[in-house]
Design an enzyme around this catalytic site. Structure first.
Site, short mmCIF file in Angstrom:
data_model
loop_
_atom_site.label_atom_id
_atom_site.label_comp_id
_atom_site.label_asym_id
_atom_site.label_seq_id
_atom_site.Cartn_x
_atom_site.Cartn_y
_atom_site.Cartn_z
CB CYS A 105 40.92 45.76 46.63
SG CYS A 105 40.76 44.58 48.00
CB CYS A 124 45.22 39.87 40.84
SG CYS A 124 45.02 38.15 41.18
CD GLU A 152 41.67 43.46 35.44
OE1 GLU A 152 42.58 44.28 35.54
OE2 GLU A 152 41.79 42.27 35.77
CB CYS A 156 37.06 35.25 37.14
SG CYS A 156 37.92 36.00 38.53
CB CYS A 179 46.86 41.11 49.54
SG CYS A 179 45.44 40.51 50.50
CB CYS A 185 46.87 41.48 45.48
SG CYS A 185 45.38 41.59 44.47
#
Ligand code: SAH
Length: 355
Positions: free
Chosen positions: A111, A332, A91, A104, A115, A118
């Site tokens: 990932c 995110c 994205e 961004c 977290c 997220c």
């Protein structure tokens, strides 16, 4: 095996062309073509046919395919879902501000930082992005949107410092005067706090802005929501921040997503104020974005106000980040996850336009 020409630095291109018996200035010509987003060597009209075909035998040019584009009807934020050569999707978000357009970008497919609030980390890490693929996010967002990009934030999917070498190379490419020429002071890099990598970054002495996703001022709270804190701890993180500031002279930002009942008490506010003052950091408060798969809720407006009042009283500068693109899942990893799920319920809210 062909090589990824868009990930090569101009001096590496020069060397490769020298081996082909070509003059130095060819490298600059090719670098410039690549920075304009050409998809084939045939488009490089100032090169001989012979050279174009030799290049095609040895190198490939990355071109992401736009598989989804959503435009916010509220604020014009554009969210892209790009498909990469191997079928993975990433994205990119383009936001328009008075001072220019900010892109961004993602730095990894998925990932591995885990977290708890997220969406990007839910399926774990698939792979690192290549420098060319990060460059393409900036380049093709600019070409498709027609909005000249002046600022970059590495705050999309992935942990940029977990893909350190590729991110450093991307920065060099995007910053290059013969390329997109985006100044380091117009680039922000956000990290969940990989302390050893923050020190490595400080050594590079770049003029970019470092954002730390702090989200909690004490180890109990931070380790509970951010596994990256376990085994490192807030004290070590703040020490790295101080060294970064000393080395580069660049003020750090602390990102702080306000999560209901988790990190929004007066005690948290006072703890945060203390850390921000000791690291000379600016505080960015973010209203938590709701993620379907996560149990967290954003703090109430009352708690948010109380929190800001305490920061003010302690003498800490803070800003409340304007929420852009909330109607396009612009945060995110949310769009990527929706596209990946087979029963795609993504309604993209009624006020979003799919293109
Ligand atoms: N891995 C990097 C950059 C990507 S995340 C980092 O951790 O900084 C970009 C920012 O969005 C980070 O501050 C991250 O903590 C925050 N974020 C993640 N999920 C969020 C959510 N649901 N609501 C608000 N902010 C969130």
């Amino acid at each position: 095996m062909k090589a990824d020409i868009k990930s090569m630095l101009p001096e590496e291109l020069e060397l490769a062309l020298k081996e082909l018996g070509e003059p130095k200035y060819r490298a600059k010509q090719i670098f410039t073509w690549l920075s304009r987003g050409v998809s084939s060597f045939d488009e490089m009209s100032n090169l001989s046919k012979q050279l174009r075909s030799t290049l095609d035998e040895r190198f490939f040019i990355t071109v992401p395919q736009c598989i989804r584009k959503q435009v916010s009807q509220i604020d014009g934020t554009i969210k892209y879902l790009w498909q990469l050569a191997d079928g993975n999707a990433i994205e990119t978000v383009v936001m328009s501000y008075k001072h220019g357009n900010t892109v961004c970008i993602s730095s990894q497919v998925g990932c591995r930082q885990g977290c708890a609030f997220c969406a990007s980390t839910i399926g774990g890490l698939v792979r690192n992005l290549e420098p060319s693929e990060m460059l393409d996010e900036v380049l093709f967002s600019q070409i498709d949107s027609g909005k000249p990009i002046s600022n970059i934030v590495l705050m999309g999917i992935g942990e940029p410092l977990d893909n350190f070498n590729n991110v450093m190379r991307f920065l060099e490419l995007v910053n290059h005067p013969d390329g997109m020429n985006i100044g380091m002071r117009h680039i922000s890099l956000s990290t969940c706090g990989l302390t050893e990598k923050i020190d490595e970054l400080a050594e590079r002495d770049l003029q970019l802005t470092l954002s730390i996703s702090l989200h909690a001022p004490d180890d109990d709270t931070r380790s509970a929501i951010m596994p990256a804190n376990r085994g490192r701890g807030v004290d070590l993180l703040i020490d790295s921040c101080k060294r970064y500031f000393e080395r580069t002279g660049r003020r750090i930002s602390f990102e702080y997503a306000m999560i209901d009942g988790v990190n929004d008490t007066p005690e948290h506010a006072r703890g945060l104020a203390k850390l921000a003052l000791s690291a000379s950091a600016h505080v960015n408060l973010i209203p938590l974005n709701h993620v379907e798969e996560r149990r967290f809720k954003p703090s109430s407006p009352e708690n948010l106000k109380r929190f800001i009042r305490i920061l003010d009283a302690e003498g800490v500068n803070s800003t409340l980040r304007r929420k852009l693109g909330s109607d396009v899942d612009a945060s995110c990893g949310q769009l990527r996850r929706k596209a990946a799920s087979s029963n795609d319920k993504s309604t993209a809210a009624d006020n979003w336009r799919n293109e």
